[in-house]
Design a protein around this motif. Structure first.
Motif, short mmCIF file in Angstrom:
data_model
loop_
_atom_site.label_atom_id
_atom_site.label_comp_id
_atom_site.label_asym_id
_atom_site.label_seq_id
_atom_site.Cartn_x
_atom_site.Cartn_y
_atom_site.Cartn_z
N LEU A 134 13.36 3.40 29.54
CA LEU A 134 13.37 4.68 30.24
C LEU A 134 11.97 5.27 30.35
CD1 LEU A 134 15.02 6.92 31.57
CD2 LEU A 134 15.38 7.90 29.30
N ALA A 135 11.19 5.19 29.29
CA ALA A 135 9.82 5.71 29.32
C ALA A 135 9.00 5.00 30.40
CB ALA A 135 9.16 5.56 27.96
N LEU A 136 9.15 3.69 30.51
CA LEU A 136 8.43 2.93 31.53
C LEU A 136 8.83 3.39 32.93
CD1 LEU A 136 6.60 0.39 32.19
CD2 LEU A 136 8.75 -0.86 32.38
N LEU A 137 10.14 3.52 33.17
CA LEU A 137 10.63 3.89 34.50
C LEU A 137 10.24 5.32 34.86
CD1 LEU A 137 14.22 2.33 34.34
CD2 LEU A 137 12.10 1.28 35.14
N GLU A 138 10.36 6.23 33.93
CA GLU A 138 9.99 7.62 34.22
C GLU A 138 8.49 7.75 34.45
OE1 GLU A 138 11.71 10.16 31.18
OE2 GLU A 138 13.30 10.62 32.61
N GLY A 139 7.71 6.98 33.71
CA GLY A 139 6.27 7.00 33.93
C GLY A 139 5.91 6.55 35.33
N ASP A 140 6.62 5.55 35.85
CA ASP A 140 6.35 5.07 37.20
C ASP A 140 6.71 6.14 38.23
OD1 ASP A 140 5.80 2.48 38.93
OD2 ASP A 140 7.52 3.52 39.83
N ILE A 141 7.82 6.84 38.03
CA ILE A 141 8.23 7.88 38.98
C ILE A 141 7.19 9.01 39.00
CG2 ILE A 141 9.91 9.72 39.38
CD1 ILE A 141 12.09 7.78 38.67
N ARG A 142 6.68 9.40 37.84
CA ARG A 142 5.65 10.44 37.82
C ARG A 142 4.41 9.98 38.58
NH1 ARG A 142 7.91 11.54 32.81
NH2 ARG A 142 6.69 9.94 31.78
N TYR A 143 4.04 8.72 38.40
CA TYR A 143 2.89 8.19 39.12
C TYR A 143 3.14 8.21 40.62
CZ TYR A 143 -0.30 4.67 41.02
OH TYR A 143 -1.22 4.00 41.79
N ARG A 144 4.33 7.75 41.04
CA ARG A 144 4.65 7.70 42.47
C ARG A 144 4.69 9.09 43.08
NH1 ARG A 144 3.20 2.82 43.55
NH2 ARG A 144 3.93 1.44 41.91
N ALA A 145 5.23 10.05 42.33
CA ALA A 145 5.28 11.42 42.83
C ALA A 145 3.86 11.94 43.07
CB ALA A 145 6.02 12.31 41.84
N GLY A 146 2.95 11.60 42.16
CA GLY A 146 1.56 11.99 42.35
C GLY A 146 0.95 11.36 43.58
N ARG A 147 1.26 10.10 43.82
CA ARG A 147 0.75 9.42 45.02
C ARG A 147 1.27 10.10 46.29
NH1 ARG A 147 -2.98 5.26 45.08
NH2 ARG A 147 -1.76 4.05 46.58
N LEU A 148 2.54 10.50 46.27
CA LEU A 148 3.12 11.17 47.43
C LEU A 148 2.44 12.50 47.69
CD1 LEU A 148 5.37 11.10 49.58
CD2 LEU A 148 6.85 12.24 47.93
N VAL A 149 2.16 13.25 46.64
CA VAL A 149 1.49 14.53 46.78
C VAL A 149 0.07 14.34 47.31
CG1 VAL A 149 0.55 16.49 45.50
CG2 VAL A 149 2.87 15.71 45.04
N GLU A 150 -0.60 13.30 46.83
CA GLU A 150 -2.00 13.07 47.21
C GLU A 150 -2.16 12.62 48.65
OE1 GLU A 150 -3.36 10.18 44.45
OE2 GLU A 150 -3.21 11.52 42.72
N GLY A 151 -1.26 11.76 49.13
CA GLY A 151 -1.52 11.17 50.45
C GLY A 151 -0.30 10.90 51.30
N GLY A 152 0.85 11.46 50.94
CA GLY A 152 2.04 11.26 51.76
C GLY A 152 2.65 9.88 51.61
N ALA A 153 3.52 9.54 52.56
CA ALA A 153 4.27 8.29 52.47
C ALA A 153 3.37 7.06 52.46
CB ALA A 153 5.26 8.21 53.63
N GLN A 154 2.30 7.08 53.25
CA GLN A 154 1.41 5.93 53.30
C GLN A 154 0.80 5.64 51.93
OE1 GLN A 154 -1.64 6.19 56.27
NE2 GLN A 154 -2.40 4.12 55.89
N HIS A 155 0.42 6.70 51.23
CA HIS A 155 -0.16 6.55 49.89
C HIS A 155 0.91 6.11 48.90
CE1 HIS A 155 -3.84 6.98 47.74
NE2 HIS A 155 -3.40 7.89 46.90
N LEU A 156 2.10 6.64 49.04
CA LEU A 156 3.20 6.30 48.15
C LEU A 156 3.51 4.81 48.20
CD1 LEU A 156 5.77 6.80 46.41
CD2 LEU A 156 6.94 7.42 48.54
N PHE A 157 3.62 4.26 49.40
CA PHE A 157 4.04 2.86 49.55
C PHE A 157 2.90 1.86 49.46
CE2 PHE A 157 7.56 5.00 51.96
CZ PHE A 157 8.58 4.61 51.11
N ALA A 158 1.64 2.34 49.45
CA ALA A 158 0.50 1.43 49.52
C ALA A 158 0.47 0.43 48.38
CB ALA A 158 -0.80 2.24 49.57
#
Length: 332
Positions: free
Chosen positions: A152-176
């Motif tokens: 769970l810690a691994l999975l939640e850590g990834d979601i926090r990282y992805r959420a940050g990517r989305l905030v920083e650059g939108g969908a393109q940054h999220l999926f990059a």
């Protein structure tokens, strides 16, 4: 190549979720030979012994999870066995209730499963699905419950990282950097697939993104009705999931905080529970709890509830202290 086309409504409805049920089902693939690279070898070794010692016959469950015999791309999983979650972090009980309530018309699959198993389910859906849910629950208690805080810690850590990517650059940054099999261009998500091709519409439902510890090196997609369109992808640092390497504690940090507290702060490169930290450090759970309370009071550690457990993480101030002491890279 599958092309998943996004409208503005789809982008607005794209979200993340975790699925204990999917982790259970996906982990069975590892036990049946999908882990060719040995990523989960330590876990597989322990769990196989535990299952062999159990008195439960898991055959009716395992037979519904095909062995990937030809390539990492082979071996799809029946949709009714692990429908996408409807909330961000459902409990296993909630997901199993969904399995028990599966309409008989959905008890079908193109996956390579023994016809007799599927026929038995269709002959008496109520009893068959209830038994299937019981087997998943029993399997969970043996194979995943002891390791769930770490996963769970691994999975939640990834979601926090992805959420940050989305905030920083939108969908393109999220999926990059989601996965090498996934690319984003012009409002369309391109997903490599060796057997399925063509465009898919999300029809305003958005895309559900589900990090999974047991899917690497694949990305699993769910794009057919009536399920929520979903991608199950490997989280960052999944290769370190079963590593038991002790953290290197800065002597400067230990001189200020004391070795035990410095060790705990160092271990919190990713969120972890009291139980997991005690296992890693050799400290007693009571001692870990006392030190975390002190670190939290000082503003170096935060705590948040995830289901039935509490996960601890470094705060920004805690990270600044680590970096000032030259104590390694930023937290995940």
């Amino acid at each position: 190549m599958i092309e998943i086309e996004f409208s503005r409504e789809d982008l607005a409805r794209t979200r993340f979720a975790l699925s204990p049920l999917w982790e259970a089902v996906a982990s069975i693939r590892m036990l049946k030979g999908a882990d060719e690279q040995g990523l989960h070898a330590a876990w597989v070794h322990r769990v196989r012994h535990q299952l062999a010692a159990a008195s439960t016959d898991f055959g009716p469950l395992f037979d519904l999870v095909p062995v990937p015999a030809r390539s990492p791309w082979a071996g799809s999983v029946p949709g009714f066995l692990c429908p996408p979650p409807t909330t961000p972090l459902p409990s296993l009980d909630v997901e199993l209730a969904t399995v028990r309530a599966t309409p008989p018309a959905l008890l079908r699959t193109t996956a390579e499963v023994p016809p007799a198993r599927l026929a038995a389910l269709r002959a008496d859906p109520t009893a068959g699905l209830a038994r299937l849910a019981e087997l998943i629950e029993a399997y969970w208690e043996l194979a995943l419950a002891p390791y769930w805080p770490r996963v769970l810690a691994l999975l939640e850590g990834d979601i926090r990282y992805r959420a940050g990517r989305l905030v920083e650059g939108g969908a393109q940054h999220l999926f990059a950097d989601l996965d090498p099999q996934v690319t984003w261009a012009g409002g369309t998500l391109h997903l490599e697939h060796r057997t399925v091709r063509g465009a898919r519409q999300l029809d305003g439902r958005g895309l559900l993104l589900v990090p999974s510890a047991f899917v690497w090196p694949r990305v699993f997609s769910v794009l057919n009705e009536p399920w929520q369109p979903s991608l199950r992808y490997p989280p960052r640092a999944v290769g370190t999931l079963w590593h038991a390497r002790p953290a290197q504690v800065s002597e400067a940090l230990a001189g200020v905080l004391g070795r035990s507290r410095a060790t705990l702060l160092t271990e919190l490169a990713a969120p972890a529970s009291t139980t997991e930290l005690a296992r890693r450090t050799g400290l007693t759970p009571g001692g870990v709890s006392q030190h975390l309370t002190a670190l939290r009071t000082a503003g170096l550690v935060s705590a948040h509830r995830a289901g039935r457990q509490v996960l601890y993480a470094r705060t920004r101030a805690g990270q600044t202290v680590m970096e000032a002491a030259g104590a390694g890279p930023p937290a995940a």
